[in-house]
Write an enzyme that holds these catalytic residues in place. Structure first.
Site, PDB file in Angstrom:
ATOM      1  N   ASP A 153      38.872  12.163-109.262  1.00  0.00           N
ATOM      2  CA  ASP A 153      38.520  13.438-109.627  1.00  0.00           C
ATOM      3  C   ASP A 153      37.426  14.089-108.101  1.00  0.00           C
ATOM      4  OD1 ASP A 153      40.021  13.695-112.079  1.00  0.00           O
ATOM      5  OD2 ASP A 153      38.259  13.568-113.020  1.00  0.00           O
ATOM      6  N   ASP A 176      43.659  12.695-107.711  1.00  0.00           N
ATOM      7  CA  ASP A 176      43.466  13.580-109.394  1.00  0.00           C
ATOM      8  C   ASP A 176      42.805  14.588-109.305  1.00  0.00           C
ATOM      9  OD1 ASP A 176      44.065  13.145-111.814  1.00  0.00           O
ATOM     10  OD2 ASP A 176      43.225  12.051-112.599  1.00  0.00           O
ATOM     11  N   ASP A 180      37.693  18.614-113.325  1.00  0.00           N
ATOM     12  CA  ASP A 180      38.282  18.148-114.685  1.00  0.00           C
ATOM     13  C   ASP A 180      37.384  18.360-114.995  1.00  0.00           C
ATOM     14  OD1 ASP A 180      40.835  17.891-113.598  1.00  0.00           O
ATOM     15  OD2 ASP A 180      41.442  15.751-113.995  1.00  0.00           O
ATOM     16  N   ARG A 232      47.503  23.522-113.666  1.00  0.00           N
ATOM     17  CA  ARG A 232      46.936  23.806-114.480  1.00  0.00           C
ATOM     18  C   ARG A 232      45.311  24.555-113.257  1.00  0.00           C
ATOM     19  NH1 ARG A 232      45.865  16.632-114.982  1.00  0.00           N
ATOM     20  NH2 ARG A 232      47.996  16.417-115.293  1.00  0.00           N
TER      21      ARG A 232
END
Length: 341
Positions: A153, A176, A180, A232
């Site tokens: 991330d 990734d 997040d 997302r």
């Protein structure tokens, strides 16, 4: 690495008041000025500016998010220096100078402000993880940094980290997630960031079986530019309320926002352009979430899905909603690095 004399909380708060008086960083919804100062003292004052949204809420023993303003200011230019100062058990304002290459994730612990100098601050090759299972990542501010080519991330807000503000950054080409937020983290604001050249952008909630996230993950996303990213923006599980307002969605191939696993998401005042599925309730194998949409504009985009009711963010904080018609102009002009003053 250079170190600046410790700056008192009173002095930094005075700098914040002066900033507000001169309108160096406008109120929510207004485009920031064009170029950041590179003077360390000025950047320390920038680090002391106040978060809005959920990061501003008094809760869990904190009266908003202040980062490292109680500690000294240092300037770092290597990965080793960055890891050293953000991992110390005391407050610091850490100024990132130039391009820093790292490998893996650097853990940022409580009471830190990590602020890029000018428009060239970059962290590449790895990312920042806010908190570990034994060292909390609470009260952290990250601003004015470009994140590229992360091996995992770019930023992971995790392990019950709370009161986090991520503002005026640029995210692209990670492995990734770009940003997040998971594992019972709470009271986070994500504002004025540019996300591009990536697929899995902003996950909110660990997975479908991590029910400990229920009742947490209260996050505000405002004035971000989701620029050609696939999905997302965010993808939400369990959280309520999540407030998604005045963001610009453009050319998002899979979807804009997904509310799943009984999350409660308010999507308002956004501009969706060329987005086939702007809002989902439920996605893939995840069960449906509640989602309310209002005052959004859909240009060459599909119809939004909605379900149920959501707790109003105004029960936690006040905010001013821009007209969504202004978003395609103000958001690209204001997001990313080199914009804070």
């Amino acid at each position: 690495m250079s170190e600046v004399s410790p700056i008192s909380r009173r002095r930094l708060l005075a700098g914040t008041a002066a900033t507000a008086a001169s309108a160096a960083l406008p109120a929510v919804g207004a485009a920031p000025r064009a170029q950041a100062s590179t003077h360390p003292g000025r950047l320390a004052a920038v680090a002391a500016q106040s978060a809005d949204g959920f990061a501003s809420v008094s809760a869990l023993g904190l009266t908003g998010t202040t980062g490292g303003i109680a500690g000294p200011t240092v300037t770092v230019s290597t990965g080793a220096q960055l890891a050293d100062y953000v991992g110390r058990n005391s407050p610091y304002v850490v100024l990132v100078s130039g391009r820093i290459e790292i490998d893996g994730m650097i853990t940022v612990v409580a009471d830190k402000s990590v602020v890029g100098v000018g428009s060239t601050a970059e962290i590449t090759g790895g990312g920042l993880q806010l908190g570990s299972t034994t060292r909390p990542g609470n009260n952290v501010i990250i601003r004015n940094i470009r994140f590229t080519q992360a091996s995992d991330d770019s930023i992971s807000v995790t392990n019950r980290a709370h009161h986090v503000w991520i503002d005026h950054c640029d995210f692209s080409q990670g492995y990734d997630g770009l940003l997040d937020i998971k594992r019972e983290s709470d009271f986070v604001t994500v504002s004025w960031n540019h996300f591009h050249d990536h697929s899995k952008t902003c996950l909110l909630g660990h997975n479908d079986s991590y029910t400990a996230d229920r009742g947490k993950l209260r996050v505000t996303y405002h004035h971000n530019f989701f620029d050609g990213t696939d999905q997302r923006h965010p993808r939400v599980r369990f959280a309520e309320p999540v407030h998604v307002y005045n963001n610009y969605y453009r050319n998002n191939r899979l979807y804009g926002v997904a509310s799943t696993e009984d999350a409660g998401v308010l999507v308002e005042g956004n501009y969706f352009e060329n987005v086939p599925h702007p809002i989902y309730s439920g996605y893939d194998d995840s069960g449906p979430g509640r989602v309310v949409e209002r005052n959004n504009l859909y240009v060459n985009s599909g119809a939004p899905q909605t379900l149920g009711t959501v707790i109003e963010p105004r029960t936690f904080y006040a905010y001013t909603l821009d007209s969504p018609s202004t978003v395609p102009t103000t958001v690209p002009a204001g997001v990313g690095v080199g914009r804070i003053a």
